[in-house]
Scaffold this motif. Sequence first.
Motif, short mmCIF file in Angstrom:
data_model
loop_
_atom_site.label_atom_id
_atom_site.label_comp_id
_atom_site.label_asym_id
_atom_site.label_seq_id
_atom_site.Cartn_x
_atom_site.Cartn_y
_atom_site.Cartn_z
N THR A 147 -2.43 -4.64 0.34
CA THR A 147 -2.52 -5.73 1.35
C THR A 147 -3.33 -4.96 2.31
N LEU A 148 -4.56 -5.59 2.44
CA LEU A 148 -5.33 -5.11 3.51
C LEU A 148 -5.09 -4.88 4.90
N GLU A 164 -13.74 -7.44 0.58
CA GLU A 164 -12.51 -6.81 -0.07
C GLU A 164 -12.87 -6.86 -1.47
N LYS A 206 -12.08 -3.28 -3.75
CA LYS A 206 -11.08 -3.13 -4.95
C LYS A 206 -11.74 -2.75 -5.88
N TYR A 215 -8.21 1.46 4.54
CA TYR A 215 -8.68 0.02 4.72
C TYR A 215 -7.43 -0.75 4.26
N TYR A 216 -6.31 0.09 3.95
CA TYR A 216 -5.00 -0.81 3.36
C TYR A 216 -3.89 -0.64 4.39
N THR A 248 0.89 0.66 -1.11
CA THR A 248 0.15 1.72 -0.63
C THR A 248 0.82 3.02 -0.70
#
Length: 364
Positions: A214-215, A273, A277, A313-314, A321
Amino acid sequence: MTEQESTPNMSVTVPSAAEPIPSAAPASPLAAPRQPRQWLAGVAILLLIATAAGAYVYDNSRQQQQRELIHQLELRLAALQEQQPGLQENDKQRQQQILNLGTEQQHLADKQGMLEKQLLQLQSRRPNDWLLAEADYLVRMAGRKLWLEHDATAAQMLLSEADNRLRDLNDPSLLPLRQALAKDIAGLKELPQLDSEGLVLRLGALIDNVDQLTLLGLNANQNTPSTPVDAPSEDLADWRSNLGKSWHAFTDSFITIRRRDGQVEALLSPQQEWYLKENLKTRFLQAQLAIYREQQAVYEDNLTKADKWIEQYYDPNDATTQYMHSEIARLLEQAVSVSLPKQFQSQTQLEDLVRQRLQHLAAE
């Protein structure tokens, strides 16, 4: 056939020389048949002459052919006489070659006898020498497995088989060699066991979880007090009051202003994004490749950078995470390279022993 035989009943009167021959006397009727007889005699004479001439010519021709044949035979005889010394010399050379071949054949027979004796000696010693050569081959194969394929387990098994071959020899002089083999086997047992396949699979699981991250953005929980709004009634007669309540509720929630204290990070676009990834997946793939190549520094560098990007970033409160942070930390504790021995102690001793045995057999 003569004239008398052709006319047996006729008599011819020859005038004598004293009687005169009338010059103009009329031809008698008996003079007419004389001309054909003379013509036949002439033809016979000519035939005889032609036959004699032909016989003479034929005889001369045959004599000429015989002379030519004799001359050719004399020439051939002279040529053969000239070639006779060379033929005699060739005959002597062939006889000498036959003698030389006989001598060489005798030498070969003697050598064959010697080889047969050596073969009998080798056959009597073949079991011991074969076991020793097999042990040398197994040690060489263990070195190839260890240094080319980095397979310490297979190398250990091959060294154990080589020790079994030396044990079957039952030779006390091989005890130092067996001691060197035992040290090599113990050194391989002390090496750490690398689970390369397991590490690669764990990294593959991280790659699969990248898409579940999840960003980090403006998604923090904000509890703002809500003003109580009267709910519309279900009575159709109150439609005016219900309409007013709905209008006030719409206008109150049409524009909402919230306040947030602290530093706010800029949001990433969908394209950024996606690149993030993909870069994370690339880091994990490079870490997998470093495992196969046993590159410890490359392995740790890729995992460290991937962990830093995830942290930056997450969302740190997301379960995915947190799982990836903990898994990367455990993977960083794993070793992907092992310091291998440069050479077996038993290899040099075994090679020298095999060389000495071969030299001894050759000298015999």
